[in-house]
Write an enzyme that holds these catalytic residues in place. Structure first.
Site, PDB file in Angstrom:
ATOM      1  CE1 TYR A   1      -7.168   3.596   9.071  1.00  0.00           C
ATOM      2  CE2 TYR A   1      -6.190   1.472   9.598  1.00  0.00           C
ATOM      3  CZ  TYR A   1      -7.140   2.445   9.844  1.00  0.00           C
ATOM      4  OH  TYR A   1      -8.050   2.266  10.854  1.00  0.00           O
TER       5      TYR A   1
ATOM      6  CG  ASP B   1       2.032   1.899  10.826  1.00  0.00           C
ATOM      7  OD1 ASP B   1       2.114   0.745  11.291  1.00  0.00           O
ATOM      8  OD2 ASP B   1       0.948   2.515  10.712  1.00  0.00           O
TER       9      ASP B   1
ATOM     10  CE  LYS C   1      -3.868  -4.871  11.050  1.00  0.00           C
ATOM     11  NZ  LYS C   1      -3.635  -3.588  10.422  1.00  0.00           N
TER      12      LYS C   1
HETATM   13  C1  LIG Z   1      -4.040  -2.178  11.074  1.00  0.00           C
HETATM   14  C2  LIG Z   1      -3.106  -1.051  10.972  1.00  0.00           C
HETATM   15  C3  LIG Z   1      -3.041  -0.033  11.947  1.00  0.00           C
HETATM   16  C4  LIG Z   1      -4.040   0.078  13.055  1.00  0.00           C
HETATM   17  O1  LIG Z   1      -3.976  -0.980  13.945  1.00  0.00           O
HETATM   18  P1  LIG Z   1      -5.293  -1.297  14.823  1.00  0.00           P
HETATM   19  O2  LIG Z   1      -4.822  -2.402  15.751  1.00  0.00           O
HETATM   20  O3  LIG Z   1      -6.353  -1.720  13.873  1.00  0.00           O
HETATM   21  O4  LIG Z   1      -5.626  -0.056  15.550  1.00  0.00           O
HETATM   22  C5  LIG Z   1      -2.050   0.919  11.847  1.00  0.00           C
HETATM   23  N1  LIG Z   1      -1.174   0.903  10.839  1.00  0.00           N
HETATM   24  C6  LIG Z   1      -1.197  -0.048   9.885  1.00  0.00           C
HETATM   25  C7  LIG Z   1      -0.175  -0.036   8.812  1.00  0.00           C
HETATM   26  C8  LIG Z   1      -2.186  -1.028   9.901  1.00  0.00           C
HETATM   27  O5  LIG Z   1      -2.242  -1.929   8.918  1.00  0.00           O
END
Ligand SMILES: *Cc1c(COP(=O)(O)O)cnc(C)c1O
Length: 427
Positions: free
Chosen positions: A146, A241, A267
């Site tokens: 994701y 990511d 995060k």
């Molecule tokens: C949470 C998350 C996102 C998206 O971040 P948001 O601040 O919710 O837009 C993208 N990549 C990963 C791996 C995530 O866990």
């Protein structure tokens, strides 16, 4: 009026008429575990408190953001100082310089950074940069990974989409996703095949170096190295990511071992306030406006409050020993494994990488999305309800990772393991 509402049930009843599905992000609805949401009003350390005044040990931690636990005194005080001075100027601010130095200290692959407001936004910019830099269109992503709700990456994504079993989202035209190529996580041959066929058209491979949105998937030995090699051979970019993994296992991330051209953070680096960071090699990053021709902008980008929380968090993390998190997480895992061994007809499995974990009911080891989707959801829901009643708050879906903070102690972990054991004894 709201002041008189004392129960989550009353609040949700009103919310359902005003917010779509009663929520502002799908997993919050608790739908996948067959419950109604709990309304939380405060958090302190490893514990969060509901509107009813019930305490829960929190393993969600703002989806991983609160690695220092909730309401960390240093972080809160630093944010308060900045809140008093006006929230935001839509202009340059000293904290963004300090923040950039901390990120670069932690990640040796990063030359330049740009701060945005969410992980989703940062991923969008990373992909735009990769396409501009290579002059190619295709993107490789992994099933169950994701990367936020970016249109062209909402194909077989994890997180809320895995929870609700949607292969992709409505409202996304085929033309938008037909440049996205899918490979199964940990599939060495799959990645070869896709490069054999489309290598010269691939702008980038994007991956969660430890996947956390379809439960935790740990990369198999050599998989990330393979991605580094094949992308280099074909002149494609590698994008890590690290929105979850950045600063989760060490002061830095997995990028330090694989040298991707672009890294996405979020995060933890916002200390619990909204943030996203796209970062990487100078020659790629310098394509961004105002230096280059790739456009990106943001009214609230790098706002002082998010950066105050982020800077205070990163400064504190620099002095903390991540060995503590590893030790606690190991105890958690050993506890689960020993329960599984004692009740040997139980298919409970724990996937773990550092202090990032997930629980599944599955007869096979979970190494890719195929196996993850085969997990038993009913058993998970039963365990979930039981633990919630005992004051243990896990993510309301087996497809979301859960976490430890530096405020989780052996007491919380032992209590949790004992309750899991109690669940199987009652079964
Ligand atoms: C949470 C998350 C996102 C998206 O971040 P948001 O601040 O919710 O837009 C993208 N990549 C990963 C791996 C995530 O866990």
């Amino acid at each position: 009026m709201i002041k008189d509402l004392v129960s989550s049930m009353e609040l949700f009843d009103i919310a359902k008429n005003n917010l779509v599905g009663g929520v502002n992000s799908p997993v919050r609805s608790f739908k996948s575990v067959g419950l109604d949401p709990i309304y939380f009003v405060s958090g302190n350390g490893a514990v969060i408190t509901s509107v009813e005044g019930r305490n829960f040990i929190d393993y969600v931690l703002g989806w991983g953001a609160f690695i220092l636990g909730h309401a960390d005194e240093q972080v809160v005080n630093f944010v308060k100082q900045y809140a008093d001075r006006g929230f935001h100027f839509g202009a340059c601010h000293p904290l963004e310089v300090e923040f950039s130095l901390l990120i670069k200290e932690a990640f040796k692959s990063i030359d330049k950074i740009r701060v945005v407001n969410s992980g989703t936004e940062a991923v969008m910019v990373a992909i735009r940069l990769a396409r501009a830099f290579t002059g190619r269109k295709k993107i490789v992503k992994f099933l169950g990974n994701y990367h936020g709700h970016v249109d062209y990456l909402l194909v077989k994504a994890g997180s809320g989409l895995a929870t609700f079993g949607l292969p992709s989202s409505k409202g996304i035209p085929e033309e938008v996703i037909n440049q996205t190529l899918l490979v199964e996580y940990n599939d060495f041959e799959g990645i070869e095949r896709v490069f054999d066929r489309f290598g010269k058209e691939i702008a980038a491979v994007i991956i969660e170096p430890v996947a956390g949105n379809i439960g935790v998937l740990v990369p198999q030995n050599g998989f990330l190295k393979k991605l580094r090699e094949i992308t280099s051979n074909y002149g494609s970019l590698l994008i890590f990511d690290e929105v979850i993994t950045g600063f989760r296992f060490e002061f830095g991330g997995l990028s330090n071992y694989y040298d991707p051209e672009l890294v996405v953070l979020g995060k933890i680096v916002g200390g619990g306030l909204p943030i996203g960071v796209v970062a990487g090699k100078k020659e790629v990053m310098d394509l961004l406006a105002p230096l280059g021709e790739v456009y990106q902008g943001g009214t609230f980008s790098a706002n002082p409050l998010s950066l105050a929380a982020g800077v205070a968090t990163l400064k504190k993390l620099k002095s903390l020993n991540y060995g503590y998190l590893e030790e606690m997480a190991q105890l958690f895992q050993e506890g689960i494994v020993s329960i599984k061994n004692r009740f040997n007809n139980v298919n409970l499995r724990i996937n773990r990488y550092g202090s990032m974990m997930s629980l599944f009911f599955n007869s096979e080891d979970v190494i890719n999305s195929q196996v993850a989707y085969k997990s038993n959801r009913d058993l998970f829901s039963m365990l979930y309800k039981f633990l919630l009643e005992k004051g243990i708050y896990l993510p309301p879906s087996p497809f979301e990772a859960f976490f430890l903070s530096f405020k989780h102690s052996i007491n919380e972990i032992n209590y949790t393991i004992d309750r899991v054991e109690e669940f199987f004894m009652n079964m």
